[in-house]
Design a protein around this motif. Structure first.
Motif, short mmCIF file in Angstrom:
data_model
loop_
_atom_site.label_atom_id
_atom_site.label_comp_id
_atom_site.label_asym_id
_atom_site.label_seq_id
_atom_site.Cartn_x
_atom_site.Cartn_y
_atom_site.Cartn_z
N UNK A 828 20.48 31.84 20.28
CA UNK A 828 19.71 32.49 21.68
C UNK A 828 19.59 31.95 22.69
N UNK A 829 19.76 30.36 22.67
CA UNK A 829 19.78 29.16 23.75
C UNK A 829 20.95 29.15 24.53
N UNK A 830 21.97 29.32 24.12
CA UNK A 830 23.31 29.54 24.55
C UNK A 830 23.09 30.50 25.62
N UNK A 831 23.28 32.12 25.42
CA UNK A 831 23.27 33.00 25.79
C UNK A 831 21.88 33.07 27.01
N UNK A 833 20.77 30.01 28.38
CA UNK A 833 21.81 28.91 29.61
C UNK A 833 22.71 29.66 30.80
N UNK A 834 23.59 30.38 29.53
CA UNK A 834 24.63 31.26 30.15
C UNK A 834 24.13 32.34 31.31
N UNK A 835 23.14 32.66 31.05
CA UNK A 835 22.66 34.14 31.96
C UNK A 835 21.77 33.03 32.61
N UNK A 836 20.98 32.61 32.96
CA UNK A 836 20.48 31.76 33.72
C UNK A 836 21.91 30.67 34.99
N UNK A 837 23.10 30.31 34.18
CA UNK A 837 23.35 30.30 35.04
C UNK A 837 24.56 31.16 35.67
N UNK A 838 24.84 31.97 35.61
CA UNK A 838 25.99 33.16 36.04
C UNK A 838 25.07 33.73 36.80
N UNK A 839 23.33 33.64 37.00
CA UNK A 839 22.79 34.36 38.04
C UNK A 839 22.39 32.95 39.31
N UNK A 840 22.59 32.14 38.79
CA UNK A 840 21.95 30.85 39.77
C UNK A 840 21.34 31.09 41.56
N UNK A 841 22.73 31.98 41.52
CA UNK A 841 23.19 31.78 43.47
C UNK A 841 22.61 33.70 43.94
N UNK A 920 13.45 27.23 32.25
CA UNK A 920 12.55 26.41 32.71
C UNK A 920 13.29 25.08 34.85
N UNK A 921 15.28 25.42 33.99
CA UNK A 921 15.82 25.27 34.82
C UNK A 921 16.16 26.64 35.82
N UNK A 922 15.86 27.73 34.96
CA UNK A 922 16.09 29.15 36.06
C UNK A 922 14.92 29.09 37.26
N UNK A 923 14.04 28.74 37.64
CA UNK A 923 12.74 27.80 37.94
C UNK A 923 12.53 27.05 38.76
N UNK A 924 13.67 26.15 38.59
CA UNK A 924 13.97 25.06 39.98
C UNK A 924 15.08 25.06 40.52
#
Lengths: 934, 114
Positions: A828-831, A833-841, A920-924
């Protein structure tokens, strides 16, 4: 030698001594240049021109040196070294994956390795004797039961006299006798009654004195004994004048004539040897009395030739034999015969088991593959860049594989630690194993573990490696620097959902199973088990000596010539022993039963009319324990009678078949109705059943068992026939559970003294049962030296031993569950993280346009959280279906209130926890930074 | 001039080195290189350095052996000589080469083939 091998050998030499060869190569090139220069100067060139030309013709020196180094050494080993170094660096960098994946792999590899190690230890087949591989057993094999049968004296003598392909033919049977040294207390020991040829076969010289000889086997020969080194040390304080001293086994006094050297334990694990008397008057012609007939193949003979000869000789026909047609003689490797195994069958079985055990690697490794895949996806740019710089696809695949292999190797080392612990435990639990069994971590086990590690690395590393370097590499290339890489496919998402569902469904079962395993040790037996001293009592089978119950020593009775059947002798002794123990200070009461509470044999039962319809075999309700108890038993253990009556004299009459059942039995198998008067019969029963139920007056299998206690062949009749043949027993009373908190029902039969050949004694002693150990031994030794007293232990120690095994099982189960949970959480963590990374922009742009970050995140996570919830719901549904259609006790979790929803909530919490860090990463996400990068 | 020189066909350098050693007896690397150039009448492009890599390979396969000795002008040099295994290999490869070149010749010049 095969050419590639020659080349490899040369390369290994070059790899090991690179300096010498490089120096020689340089020297050779220098000579070449000098010669070429001389030639060219001779042709009229200037020295400078000649040198330049010579160098041009030879080619670049650096490249040449590089190429020759590659041609002479093992260049891939250097690359591999780099990959391994990188692998270790990745272990440190992705420490979460290392911990979770490593733990899961260690557990899976550890289980496989422990199974292999146990097989390896259990079936190490060669005896550590001179030419031990030529020692064989001549066996009477039951084709129908697939079981070795004891050999008869006539067969042994026939084979010994007639066979030419074997020598040193001998026979042995193990008997149990009380060992009495001087005026000491009796102590039961196993003794090998063995022919003198056993010592010739072993080819081991005694440490002191002599081995047994053929003269010792003569009927008139004085009784002698040979003892082991350890016994000489411990029981005789290494007395140098041991030869000629006497030692008493039961009623017979033997003279010690020899001490065998340390470690000698032929034929199996023996420390005492006495002659096997095969001559009249002790002849047991028709009885199959010998555990083993052993021999050594003569030089030139093979197992096959000996087998052919033995088949030709066959078995000696017996007058009373009814089962001879299914019995055949066969020659077996010695160790296999001791375990009654068939080598072929074992090989097949072990392969199957090892294959299944290897399959255990698949679920955790598939999970780890998902995590590795997620990691390689984030490293896509690195691989793409290396690809551009000229690394081949196989090079990158090998690199990823080696990284996973490093993880698997670390896991394998941890697993070998498990194996060592398990072997140590096995050794502690089995002090009396056959002498050829070697409790060490074998090379084969290490090799197998290494193989499992490679297999694990292949499962966990190969797929991610191939996918990461496949067609999608190009997309990685095109998106270099853009911050978005590959997508995690729908399969991956589905796997995560399935994982959550599986965890939510399996967790309750695991909790319930673990609870079922440890509940008795956690809740305790419900009575003061520390106030009871227990012991097994039995008669040794020394047929020549009579016995009495009035306290006189046995030999006097033997002189009278009176012979009582062994059963009634035992019955009398039992009553007398109880009487004398009750008079002993410190003993408040005494009881005799077939087994101590909680240690009874198991069986399945059927209740007439089947009042509880779903009491199916799946439910496990029909599994019960059964015992035979004397009239004092329920009082001694303070078991209250809840319904009906206790046993009395009526129940000892042979036509009555009455039982008392426990409360749990009544609840599980009869339900709300009145249990009294219901009738019960047995289906399958534990193999101890013949002995344990021998006293049941009207049980037809009991008399059969008594007639030939060693020849119980359950496969002689089909299970269905057996069920039909069994007696219906009527319930006359219901008592409370003993121990309390019982999970299964219990049946008590009345015990008639003298109808069993061994029983359990329990003394209620108050808080210090240990003080009664010596008085108990003294009374028993005085009463009859042939009365064997074993396992003298306070009852709570028996329970403690049980708890150790149960706790170990629960620990393994707990570890497996923990791995499943951790892997789910990590997935779940990997999923996330991945979703957040993909949608950073996207998050960046929308946040720059004024959208509140919380809403953005909620949207981002809606899908993932939806999956967690869906997984949890599916899990509950599966748990419900399992619980409904397969009502196996201790599985499904429905017997523990609230555990199923709790497990689902727990999995959702794990999911939320796993998403916390990516959230947390997503919010930052810094909008300006993201936009600039885009 | 350059255009008339051909690169050595892959795999044939081993054959040429073995043949040279058979004809000339023990010889050092420079001698082998010179000999091949002379016999080929400078029509082959031989990177002399590659001869040494070829020699390393042949020693590893035990088709030739190497020994330090003195050259004609008293220089310390490594001399290579053919082993029995090398002789057998040379015979096999020669036969193979002849068969192939024959076939290729016939393919390229069908009119003169029969």
């Amino acid at each position: 030698m095969w050419i590639p091998l020659r080349v490899l050998a040369a390369r290994v030499r070059g790899f090991l001594r690179p300096g010498d060869q490089e120096h020689e190569f340089d020297q050779e090139l220098a000579t070449h240049l000098a010669m070429a220069e001389e030639d060219k100067i001779r042709q009229g060139m200037t020295a400078q021109e000649a040198r330049r030309q010579a160098r041009v013709e030879l080619g670049g020196l650096t490249q040449l040196r590089e190429a020759s180094r590659a041609a002479r050494g093992l260049p891939w080993l250097g690359t591999l070294g780099l990959d391994v170094k990188l692998g270790f660096r990745m272990l440190r960098k992705s420490w979460g994956l290392t911990l979770i994946g490593g733990l899961a792999m260690s557990v899976a590899i550890g289980i496989g390795a422990v199974v292999f190690a146990f097989f390896d230890i259990g079936y190490s087949g060669t005896l550590p004797l001179d030419e031990g591989d030529r020692v064989v057993a001549l066996q009477t094999w039951d084709e129908r039961a697939h079981d070795g049968q004891p050999n008869s004296l006539l067969d042994f003598e026939h084979w010994r006299d007639a066979m030419r392909s074997v020598e040193d033919v001998g026979a042995v049977r193990t008997i149990e006798r009380n060992l009495i040294v001087g005026d000491g207390l009796a102590n039961p020991v196993p003794i090998a009654e063995i022919t003198a040829s056993g010592f010739d076969l072993a080819r081991v010289a005694p440490f002191l004195g002599r081995p047994l000889t053929e003269e010792d086997e003569q009927p008139a020969a004085p009784p002698v004994a040979v003892i082991g080194y350890d016994v000489w040390q411990s029981r005789f304080a290494a007395d140098p004048a041991i030869l000629g001293r006497t030692i008493r086994f039961g009623a017979t006094v033997h003279t010690v004539v020899g001490v065998m050297p340390q470690g000698f334990a032929f034929p199996v694990n023996h420390r005492f040897w006495i002659p096997l008397q095969t001559k009249p008057p002790n002849r047991l012609e028709n009885e199959r009395a010998f555990d083993l007939v052993f021999a050594r193949l003569v030089p030139g003979a093979t197992m096959e030739s000996a087998q052919a000869e033995l088949m030709a000789l066959g078995l000696v026909p017996r007058e009373t034999a009814s089962d001879d047609e299914q019995l055949h003689p066969r020659v077996m490797p010695y160790a296999f015969a001791v375990f009654d195994d068939e080598p072929g069958q074992f090989r097949w079985m072990s392969r199957l088991v090892l294959f299944l055990v290897s399959l255990l690697l698949v679920p955790p490794c598939a999970n780890i593959a998902i995590l590795i895949h997620a990691r390689t996806v984030t490293r896509q740019e690195e691989f793409a860049a290396r690809f551009v710089l000229g690394a081949s696809r196989s090079r990158i695949v090998v690199q990823i594989f080696v990284e996973v292999l490093v993880l698997a190797a670390v896991a394998a080392v941890v697993a070998l630690g498990f194996v060592r612990l398990a072997i140590r435990q096995l050794k502690r639990d089995n002090p009396d194993v056959p002498f050829w069994i070697d409790f060490s971590l074998s090379f084969e086990t290490v090799l197998f573990t290494a193989g499992l590690a490679v297999l694990a690395a292949m499962i966990a590393g190969a797929v991610p490696a191939l996918r990461a370097t496949g067609r999608e590499m190009q997309s990685g290339l095109s998106s270099l620097g853009s911050g978005t890489g590959l997508r995690l496919g729908a399969t991956w998402t589905a796997l995560v959902v399935a994982q959550v569902a599986f965890s939510a469904a399996a967790l309750p079962s695991a909790v319930e199973m673990a609870w079922g395993t440890v509940r008795t040790s956690v809740l305790g037996p419900g009575f003061a088990s520390e106030e009871y001293l227990t012991a097994r009592i039995a008669m040794d089978q020394e047929a020549s000596v009579g016995a009495v119950a009035d306290g006189t020593v046995a030999e006097s009775m033997a002189a009278d010539g009176e012979q009582l059947p062994i059963g009634s002798r035992f019955g009398n002794l039992q009553l007398e022993l109880v009487r004398q123990l009750e008079a002993e200070p410190g003993v408040s009461s005494v009881t005799v039963a077939a087994a101590v509470p909680g240690d009874e044999p198991w069986a399945t039962v059927e209740v007439e009319g089947d009042p509880i319809q779903d009491a199916s075999i799946f439910a496990g309700n029909s599994m019960v324990q059964f015992n035979q108890i004397d009239d004092a038993y329920l009082d001694v253990f303070d078991v209250p009678l809840l319904l009906g009556r206790r046993f009395d004299a009526r129940d000892h009459e042979s036509e009555r078949a009455t039982i008392i059942v426990s409360r749990t039995f009544a609840e599980l198998l009869i339900g709300d109705g009145n249990p009294l008067g219901h009738r019960v019969r047995y289906g399958w029963r534990d193999s101890d059943v013949a002995e344990a139920l021998a006293a049941s007056p009207s049980d037809p299998s009991a008399s059969e068992a008594e007639a030939s206690p060693s020849a119980v062949t359950p496969s002689a009749t089909s299970p269905a026939e057996e069920v039909e043949a069994h007696t219906w027993y009527e319930i006359v009373g219901v008592v409370a559970d003993l121990p309390a908190n019982a999970t299964h029902g219990k049946i008590y039969h009345p015990m008639v003294p003298g109808r069993v050949q061994s029983a359990s004694l329990a003394l209620r002693t108050g808080p210090t049962p240990d003080n009664l150990v010596d008085p108990l031994r003294e009374i028993a030794t005085k009463l009859d030296p042939t009365l064997i007293l074993e396992d003298i232990l306070p009852l709570n120690e028996i329970y403690r031993d049980h708890a150790v095994g149960n706790n170990m099982g629960a620990t393994v189960l707990g570890l497996v569950t923990l791995c499943v949970l951790l892997l789910s959480g990590a997935g779940l963590y990997a999923l996330m993280s991945f979703t957040v990374n993909q949608r950073r922009r996207e998050i960046g742009i929308r946040s720059a346009l004024g959208a509140p970050p919380q809403r953005l995140l909620a949207e981002t996570f809606r899908r993932a959280l939806g999956q967690v919830l869906a997984g949890a719901l599916v899990g509950i549904l599966v748990a419900f279906l399992v619980g409904h259609y397969f009502p196996i006790r201790f599985i499904g979790g429905w017997n523990v209130p609230g555990v199923v929803p709790a497990a689902a909530v727990f999995m959702i919490l794990v999911g939320l926890l796993a998403t916390a860090e990516p959230a947390r990463r997503g919010l930052r996400v810094d909008p300006i930074e993201e936009l600039r990068q885009g | 001039m350059q255009e008339t020189r051909s690169p050595i066909l892959q795999g044939t350098l081993d054959l040429m080195v073995l043949k040279t050693l058979e004809q000339m007896g023990p010889l050092h690397g420079y001698g082998i290189a010179r000999r091949i150039e002379q016999v080929g009448q400078n029509a082959l492009i031989v990177n002399q350095g590659t001869i040494y890599l070829c020699l390393v390979r042949l020693v590893q396969k035990q088709w030739i052996t190497a020994e330090w000795g003195k050259s004609d002008n008293n220089r310390k040099a490594k001399f290579y000589s053919l082993t029995p295994a090398g002789e057998a290999q040379l015979a096999a490869e020669t036969e193979n080469w002849e068969r192939i070149s024959d076939v290729i010749g016939r393919v390229l010049q069908p009119a003169t083939g029969s």
